[in-house]
Design an enzyme around this catalytic site. Structure first.
Site, PDB file in Angstrom:
ATOM      1  N   CYS A 136       0.837  -1.206   0.000  1.00  0.00           N
ATOM      2  CA  CYS A 136       0.000   0.000   0.000  1.00  0.00           C
ATOM      3  C   CYS A 136       0.870   1.254   0.000  1.00  0.00           C
ATOM      4  O   CYS A 136       1.378   1.666   1.045  1.00  0.00           O
ATOM      5  CB  CYS A 136      -0.936  -0.009   1.208  1.00  0.00           C
ATOM      6  N   CYS A 139      -0.412   4.099   2.119  1.00  0.00           N
ATOM      7  CA  CYS A 139      -0.163   3.945   3.561  1.00  0.00           C
ATOM      8  C   CYS A 139       1.304   4.215   3.892  1.00  0.00           C
ATOM      9  O   CYS A 139       1.602   4.857   4.894  1.00  0.00           O
ATOM     10  CB  CYS A 139      -0.482   2.517   4.027  1.00  0.00           C
ATOM     11  N   ASP A 140       2.206   3.706   3.091  1.00  0.00           N
ATOM     12  CA  ASP A 140       3.613   3.646   3.504  1.00  0.00           C
ATOM     13  C   ASP A 140       4.574   4.486   2.676  1.00  0.00           C
ATOM     14  O   ASP A 140       5.757   4.591   3.026  1.00  0.00           O
ATOM     15  CB  ASP A 140       4.083   2.184   3.485  1.00  0.00           C
TER      16      ASP A 140
END
Ligand code: NDP
Length: 311
Positions: A136, A139-140
């Protein structure tokens, strides 16, 4: 053998499932959640979550999910650590069987079984999950400021995530196994004109290298067999997701990729009384906050459905 008869059963314990549980419990439905054995879902594989509103400091995916778990318990959601293995949605109440031999009956059902990211399944992959390997970018990606990263895949997700990663990374290698991208042409144009992106065609990742964290990948050109290493601090896999819908396909309408089809602006499925929330019905956004929103919707719709059956 225990037998559960509920107003509402929620299958799955990701953000959508817990939110549905919290809303349903507060609405007095006395919901039962069958959590599955991977309690907390995909988010538990994320080392740090910084974009969940309300958390002013990063929280680990595991902590975020354990807080949702505690909140659900506080409102009286009955959480059963078991896995549904069979459903019969052709009868009323619906009937569910589980791995531990429980048979549950319920007047309504929320499916929030999520989707599983596909992995390359090569050696050394597992040891670097959360230590450089992510599925992701939203997300990261932020953690790779001014560092080189790689993304694997050639679809819309890979293209969008590669473009997103250029906001942070010093360089983005897009590793694709063919010489043609599957991504929409408008995204392809953006990829081709972005100077931070280098597309590595006809190539597959053979090995992840590093110590505690990833420091590079070994790739092979599938046409020439030529091998080389690329230094990267992070690798994002965007090779597709598989919605966890196998159990339901006999009854519930799925799209061509296996995701549950819900009615527009609703979580209702084609079976009255069965609702779907979270990634199991969302192949576009795949964000915890979106799953949370659809979890709330599903509980509200289940409550309205149950009320309509009472009158
Ligand atoms: P896709 O299945 O579309 O693409 C997966 C990509 O990964 C393909 O390029 C595939 O290669 C590659 N791949 C698959 N397995 C491997 C492997 N083992 N090793 C190396 N490469 C591999 O998945 P997406 O997640 O990109 O998209 C899923 C769906 O969601 C699609 O319908 C997409 O259009 C949609 N979507 C839409 C978005 C939007 O904004 N409209 C955004 C994101 C997704 P190959 O091409 O050779 O098969």
């Amino acid at each position: 053998m225990a037998e559960y008869i509920a107003n509402l059963i929620i299958i799955g314990s990701g953000p959508a499932g817990y939110t549905a549980g919290i809303y349903a419990a507060r609405a007095g439905l006395e919901p039962v959640m069958i959590s599955g054995f991977d309690v907390g879902g995909q988010l538990t594989m994320t080392a740090s979550v910084e974009n969940f509103p309300g958390y002013t400091r990063a929280v680990t995916g595991t902590e975020l999910m354990s807080r949702m778990h505690e909140q659900a318990l506080n409102f009286g959601v009955k959480i059963i650590n078991d896995k549904v293995t069979e459903v019969d949605l052709s009868t009323r109440p619906f009937v569910l069987s589980t791995e531990n031999g429980n048979c549950c009956k319920t007047k309504s059902l929320i499916i929030s079984t999520g989707a599983s990211a596909k992995w390359l399944n090569i050696e050394t992959e597992k040891q670097y999950i959360g230590r450089g390997i992510s599925t992701c970018a939203t997300c990261d990606g932020f953690f790779y400021k001014n560092q080189p990263v790689a993304i694997v895949g050639g679809g819309n997700s890979a293209a969008q995530e590669a473009l997103y990663l250029t906001n942070f990374a010093s360089k983005v290698y897009l590793i694709h196994r063919r010489d043609l991208l599957r991504a929409d042409s408008i995204l392809q144009q953006r990829l081709f004109t972005n100077t931070k992106i280098e597309i590595v065609w006809n190539s597959v990742v053979e090995e992840f290298i590093g110590g505690q964290n990833i420091s590079g990948i070994k790739i092979k050109n599938v046409l020439t067999d030529e091998r080389k290493s690329i230094d990267v601090a992070g690798v994002f896999l965007a090779i597709g997701h598989k919605p966890n819908t196998e159990l339901f396909k006999k009854y519930i309408a799925l799209d061509e990729d296996g995701y549950i089809i819900t009615k527009p602006k609703s979580t209702a499925t084609n079976v009255e009384g069965v609702f779907a929330a979270g990634d199991v019905q969302d192949k576009i956004y795949r964000q915890a906050v979106v799953a949370v929103g659809t979890g709330a919707m599903a509980a509200i719709e289940a409550q309205r459905y149950l009320s309509s059956k009472e009158t």
